[in-house]
Design a protein around this motif. Structure first.
Motif, mmCIF file in Angstrom:
data_model
loop_
_atom_site.group_PDB
_atom_site.id
_atom_site.type_symbol
_atom_site.label_atom_id
_atom_site.label_comp_id
_atom_site.label_asym_id
_atom_site.label_seq_id
_atom_site.Cartn_x
_atom_site.Cartn_y
_atom_site.Cartn_z
ATOM 1 N N ARG A 5 0.847 -1.202 0.000
ATOM 2 C CA ARG A 5 0.000 0.000 0.000
ATOM 3 C C ARG A 5 0.876 1.243 0.000
ATOM 4 O O ARG A 5 2.023 1.198 0.414
ATOM 5 C CB ARG A 5 -0.922 -0.026 1.231
ATOM 6 N N PRO A 7 1.513 5.394 1.097
ATOM 7 C CA PRO A 7 1.147 6.261 2.223
ATOM 8 C C PRO A 7 -0.086 7.092 1.864
ATOM 9 O O PRO A 7 -0.357 7.314 0.684
ATOM 10 C CB PRO A 7 2.363 7.182 2.374
ATOM 11 N N VAL A 10 -0.899 10.497 -1.345
ATOM 12 C CA VAL A 10 -0.119 10.497 -2.583
ATOM 13 C C VAL A 10 -1.018 10.002 -3.721
ATOM 14 O O VAL A 10 -1.998 9.301 -3.475
ATOM 15 C CB VAL A 10 1.144 9.605 -2.484
ATOM 16 N N MET A 11 -0.691 10.399 -4.945
ATOM 17 C CA MET A 11 -1.466 9.926 -6.087
ATOM 18 C C MET A 11 -0.617 8.943 -6.873
ATOM 19 O O MET A 11 0.486 9.269 -7.292
ATOM 20 C CB MET A 11 -1.864 11.092 -6.986
ATOM 21 N N GLU A 12 -1.126 7.737 -7.039
ATOM 22 C CA GLU A 12 -0.428 6.757 -7.872
ATOM 23 C C GLU A 12 -1.430 6.262 -8.904
ATOM 24 O O GLU A 12 -2.563 5.934 -8.564
ATOM 25 C CB GLU A 12 0.084 5.596 -7.018
ATOM 26 N N LEU A 13 -0.994 6.208 -10.151
ATOM 27 C CA LEU A 13 -1.922 5.922 -11.237
ATOM 28 C C LEU A 13 -1.631 4.593 -11.909
ATOM 29 O O LEU A 13 -0.480 4.160 -11.985
ATOM 30 C CB LEU A 13 -1.817 7.032 -12.292
ATOM 31 N N GLN A 18 -1.660 7.084 -16.092
ATOM 32 C CA GLN A 18 -0.325 7.688 -16.095
ATOM 33 C C GLN A 18 -0.006 8.266 -17.475
ATOM 34 O O GLN A 18 0.616 9.322 -17.588
ATOM 35 C CB GLN A 18 0.728 6.636 -15.693
ATOM 36 N N ARG A 114 7.848 17.453 -8.269
ATOM 37 C CA ARG A 114 6.950 17.219 -7.137
ATOM 38 C C ARG A 114 7.402 18.008 -5.916
ATOM 39 O O ARG A 114 8.583 18.214 -5.720
ATOM 40 C CB ARG A 114 6.943 15.725 -6.801
ATOM 41 N N TYR A 116 6.357 18.644 -1.492
ATOM 42 C CA TYR A 116 5.910 17.841 -0.353
ATOM 43 C C TYR A 116 5.389 18.714 0.770
ATOM 44 O O TYR A 116 6.059 19.660 1.194
ATOM 45 C CB TYR A 116 7.082 16.978 0.137
ATOM 46 N N GLU A 128 2.113 14.812 -1.596
ATOM 47 C CA GLU A 128 3.113 14.852 -2.667
ATOM 48 C C GLU A 128 2.368 15.273 -3.921
ATOM 49 O O GLU A 128 1.393 14.627 -4.286
ATOM 50 C CB GLU A 128 3.737 13.471 -2.882
ATOM 51 N N VAL B 40 5.075 4.061 -15.480
ATOM 52 C CA VAL B 40 4.624 4.020 -14.090
ATOM 53 C C VAL B 40 5.419 5.073 -13.335
ATOM 54 O O VAL B 40 6.610 5.243 -13.566
ATOM 55 C CB VAL B 40 4.844 2.624 -13.463
ATOM 56 N N GLU B 41 4.748 5.810 -12.463
ATOM 57 C CA GLU B 41 5.433 6.654 -11.481
ATOM 58 C C GLU B 41 4.906 6.281 -10.114
ATOM 59 O O GLU B 41 3.703 6.085 -9.937
ATOM 60 C CB GLU B 41 5.175 8.143 -11.747
ATOM 61 N N THR B 42 5.805 6.180 -9.156
ATOM 62 C CA THR B 42 5.377 5.877 -7.791
ATOM 63 C C THR B 42 5.793 7.033 -6.888
ATOM 64 O O THR B 42 6.681 7.808 -7.249
ATOM 65 C CB THR B 42 6.008 4.554 -7.277
ATOM 66 N N PRO B 43 5.160 7.160 -5.733
ATOM 67 C CA PRO B 43 5.545 8.246 -4.821
ATOM 68 C C PRO B 43 6.976 8.071 -4.320
ATOM 69 O O PRO B 43 7.455 6.950 -4.161
ATOM 70 C CB PRO B 43 4.550 8.123 -3.661
ATOM 71 N N VAL B 44 7.635 9.185 -4.077
ATOM 72 C CA VAL B 44 9.018 9.110 -3.595
ATOM 73 C C VAL B 44 9.050 8.571 -2.165
ATOM 74 O O VAL B 44 10.018 7.959 -1.742
ATOM 75 C CB VAL B 44 9.695 10.502 -3.717
ATOM 76 N N MET B 45 7.963 8.773 -1.425
ATOM 77 C CA MET B 45 7.881 8.272 -0.055
ATOM 78 C C MET B 45 7.078 6.979 -0.024
ATOM 79 O O MET B 45 5.989 6.917 -0.592
ATOM 80 C CB MET B 45 7.150 9.283 0.831
ATOM 81 N N GLU B 46 7.604 5.987 0.627
ATOM 82 C CA GLU B 46 6.855 4.742 0.853
ATOM 83 C C GLU B 46 6.720 4.556 2.367
ATOM 84 O O GLU B 46 7.492 5.120 3.152
ATOM 85 C CB GLU B 46 7.597 3.543 0.250
ATOM 86 N N LEU B 47 5.765 3.741 2.758
ATOM 87 C CA LEU B 47 5.665 3.389 4.177
ATOM 88 C C LEU B 47 6.889 2.567 4.553
ATOM 89 O O LEU B 47 7.274 1.636 3.830
ATOM 90 C CB LEU B 47 4.378 2.609 4.434
ATOM 91 N N LEU B 84 12.248 7.324 2.029
ATOM 92 C CA LEU B 84 12.422 7.581 0.603
ATOM 93 C C LEU B 84 12.855 6.301 -0.100
ATOM 94 O O LEU B 84 13.688 5.557 0.416
ATOM 95 C CB LEU B 84 13.476 8.669 0.379
ATOM 96 N N GLN B 113 12.600 7.750 -12.516
ATOM 97 C CA GLN B 113 12.439 8.679 -11.407
ATOM 98 C C GLN B 113 13.701 8.694 -10.563
ATOM 99 O O GLN B 113 14.600 7.886 -10.747
ATOM 100 C CB GLN B 113 11.229 8.269 -10.548
ATOM 101 N N ARG B 114 13.725 9.603 -9.609
ATOM 102 C CA ARG B 114 14.889 9.723 -8.735
ATOM 103 C C ARG B 114 14.779 8.776 -7.548
ATOM 104 O O ARG B 114 13.674 8.521 -7.064
ATOM 105 C CB ARG B 114 14.992 11.161 -8.217
#
Lengths: 461, 461
Positions: A5, A7, A10-13, A18, A114, A116, A128, B40-47, B84, B113-114
């Motif tokens: 999952r 956080p 945040v928006m993930e597509l 995308q 992006r 934050y 984000e 695909v793009e994912t958030p830079v922050m993950e749980l 991150l 992505q970074r």
């Protein structure tokens, strides 16, 4: 097993959303470049002392700090060394001050990255999100003519995004301040009155009037009438805007300066060929009062006023006073694309895109692999995006897959077609099938693709 | 006053280097899409609990944790909630597991992505850097044919980037394991022996031989000979690769399986038309031993072996075992673009770009403003990137500015030109000036621009 999952906030597509999002980014970037803006990217992490020069409580509480594990162990006094940027303006100030002697001024830059913010998580609020910013920074001075170029860029962006009719609303801080001063409202009081006027829509005229007449403000009925009339000025069309400016009557020198600049902006927008339905006066707009000093912009979608401003900005006096003694005035504007995309999806104004894949080259049996690979490469060389079916499957399954994936064309070559040097093409959008000589396949598909894209306005009008 | 500066270990570019970097990103993205990969793009922050499922010491020490100010106040036991991403593979695993039922398999995705690693700061090491990844993920199984598609994509990427001759080096974990087992080297010992063989270049043959013969390993001279000969196998050209595979002699079933898959990859690369100078066997490549289970790739620039691998990857058994019971085998590869760009700049293989601005529309006096604005808009509508000189300056200054900014064309319209309905154009690259009818200006400049771009290979060969 851990539940996969993201956080909150945040928006993930999924890929096809995308693709739609990426196309918006591409359109915005291309339009920014059309107007001569140069790309800048800055690191997502800045040094905390550099980032937080001027922030007080509210901003600082929303800042995300960054620590490596090592630093956590040693955690002691003070703030962590690193923090995530919360906008693109402070990094721009830092960038321009740091590279002042390597940049040419006026410096036109765009930045699409992006940012934050530790916002409270709620629907449509993001922690984000993408900002797409343009700014022009001058050294010592910056021609007021840039104040008209910025809305011209924004008009081009939203025309090309084709998300419906929009209006760029203009006001001017000098006009505003001059008008208030003419009514004897000075300094801090201007801000407080503006805040009250800003509640007109929510609270209604009578409630606002009562507050402004009451203790604390103590304004006369006549002054309140003028304030409310002023803040309700909206124009429709170019000449109406000029007429409404004229109708405001004579004012203080500051007021006249602001009015003169607004008139020049209107004239320049006309010279730039910006459709007059795209811009209008809205004298209720104030925006960051401690920051903007000249023209201010807000942009709304005509059919969706409830979305609020989708693109805002204005003119400021000095970008980087915390970092350099040089005076760096600027004008800029920002699109919060993540939130906008979310709202446009919600309103049905952007659709899930077709696949970025133009053609699926089908594979009917293993004997066809070598040909399928070579054909795929030829189509790619011609500029098409091609997926090759690498393992043979029932044709029906392959068509079903392409349909579900949003791939428009499936190229098939059975024994019959092979004997004729031809390829059968299923056009899943039109529900048609046609046959074409293999040598002409690429150009046939490119023509089809271009015809489709021709429907999307390409030029900057 | 605070000194404007970035944190150590990040790369920040001036606009013209950013343009060069952005063009590399665009080329890579376009090529990935040519081969049917989806964005695909994912958030830079993950749980943190999601991100750090399997990490032990080394990885975890390099992780950056994220905390908002509020959370810092409350800081208590355990790790912060957010971290991150340190690569794009773990986010891919999380993404595929989370959206398993909404994705079509095999799932071809690219992500650019970074990522963030708390590395010790040193020249050429970055704490924030771009990764450009492609992966194909299967559900339950994934055809070995994707193992050849991945290097074909990479070959197309590096050809279009035009940064010199390169070689994609291939090895296979099954071939490796099978060969070692054939020599009686099993399990953990394989890893240790591989590590020693990996030091051949640094330590020299005699030292490595001594270690492998000594206590701990105790390998016979014959076995060491075979190991060293095996790990030094390199091929040159397609048929040499096949011959070198044949020359390895018969082996264990696992070895034969690996050899069979390598042969199929070679055949498919040929069918895809990948130039045979672009791929070669290198049986010393091992890569992440606990992760890859089939083919492995490394890519080197022929003239710059010291840069090391610029693009690596391979086949893995199961992507997302921490998040889902589904078996998700995959094959992928990654370009660390920030480090690569830094090294290419260092080696003089990428240049600072010309400006993204094609034309500066000059302004000689205020009377010309309206025309300059309208002309600029017409050029933009034709697809040119245009900067308008908004305040009149001496022409020499405008030309000097364009030259410094890397803008190739300056369009000028004095009284004489205006009388003829013409525009004078200075081509700063060629040092020439010419005159063209105003109505033909856009197409003349587009032709010039395309001629230049024609020099850059466009197709995927």
């Amino acid at each position: 097993m851990i539940k996969p999952r993201t956080p909150p906030g945040v928006m993930e597509l999924l890929p096809r959303d995308q693709i739609a999002f990426q196309r918006m980014l591409d359109t915005i970037r291309q339009t920014f470049e059309r107007f001569g803006f140069l790309p800048v990217e800055t690191p997502v992490m800045e040094l905390s002392d550099v980032l937080l020069t001027k922030s007080g409580g509210e901003t600082e509480r929303q800042v995300y700090f960054v620590q490596s594990t090592g630093a956590l162990d040693k955690a002691g006094d003070g703030l962590p060394e690193l923090a995530l940027r919360f906008d693109l303006t402070v990094p721009l100030a830092r960038y321009v001050a740091e590279h002042e002697h390597e940049l040419a001024f006026p410096f036109r830059r765009y930045q699409m990255q992006r940012v934050y913010r530790g916002e409270r998580a709620q629907r449509g609020r993001f922690r984000e999100f993408y900002q797409c910013d343009i700014d022009v920074i001058g050294k010592d001075a910056l021609s007021p003519r840039f104040d008209a170029e910025v809305p011209a860029v924004i008009a081009a962006v939203f025309e090309r995004l084709a998300i419906g009719e929009f209006t760029i609303q203009l006001n001017h801080r000098k006009l505003l301040r001059g008008y208030f001063e003419g009514l004897g409202i000075e300094g801090e009081a201007q801000l407080l009155v503006l805040r009250e006027l800003d509640k007109l829509d929510k609270r209604g005229g009578d409630a606002v009037r009562a507050t402004l007449a009451g203790e604390g403000f103590g304004l006369s009925g006549d002054v309140i009438d003028r304030l409310m009339a002023f803040s309700q000025v909206r124009s429709q069309g170019h000449f109406d805007a000029l007429a409404k400016l004229d109708a405001l009557g004579a004012g203080t020198p500051l007021f006249e300066e602001g009015r003169g600049e607004l008139r020049a902006i209107l004239a320049q927008l006309k010279a730039l060929g910006v459709a007059e339905s795209r811009y209008a006066l809205n004298l209720s707009i104030a925006r960051g009062l401690d920051y903007y000093t000249g023209v201010v912009y807000e942009t709304t979608l005509n059919a969706y006023p409830q979305i609020g401003s989708i693109c805002s900005g204005g003119r400021y006096e000095n970008l980087a006073g915390h970092y350099t003694k040089s005076k760096l005035p600027g004008v800029g504007i920002s699109i919060g694309l993540t939130r906008l995309f979310f709202q446009l999806k919600d309103a049905g104004l952007v659709q899930t895109a077709e696949s970025s894949v133009d053609v699926l080259v089908a594979l009917l049996d293993d004997a066809g692999l070598e040909h399928a690979l070579a054909l795929s490469q030829r189509l790619r060389a011609a500029g098409l995006n091609v997926e090759t079916q690498l393992e043979p499957r029932k044709l029906a399954k392959q068509l079903q897959y392409a349909d579900k994936a949003g791939i428009r064309f499936v190229a098939m070559r059975g024994e019959d077609e092979a004997a004729r040097g031809a390829v059968a093409v299923k056009d899943l959008r039109r529900g048609e099938q046609f046959e074409v000589a293999e040598a002409e396949l690429a150009s046939a598909l490119l023509v089809e693709r271009e015809q489709l894209r021709g429907g999307i306005a390409e030029g900057v009008r």
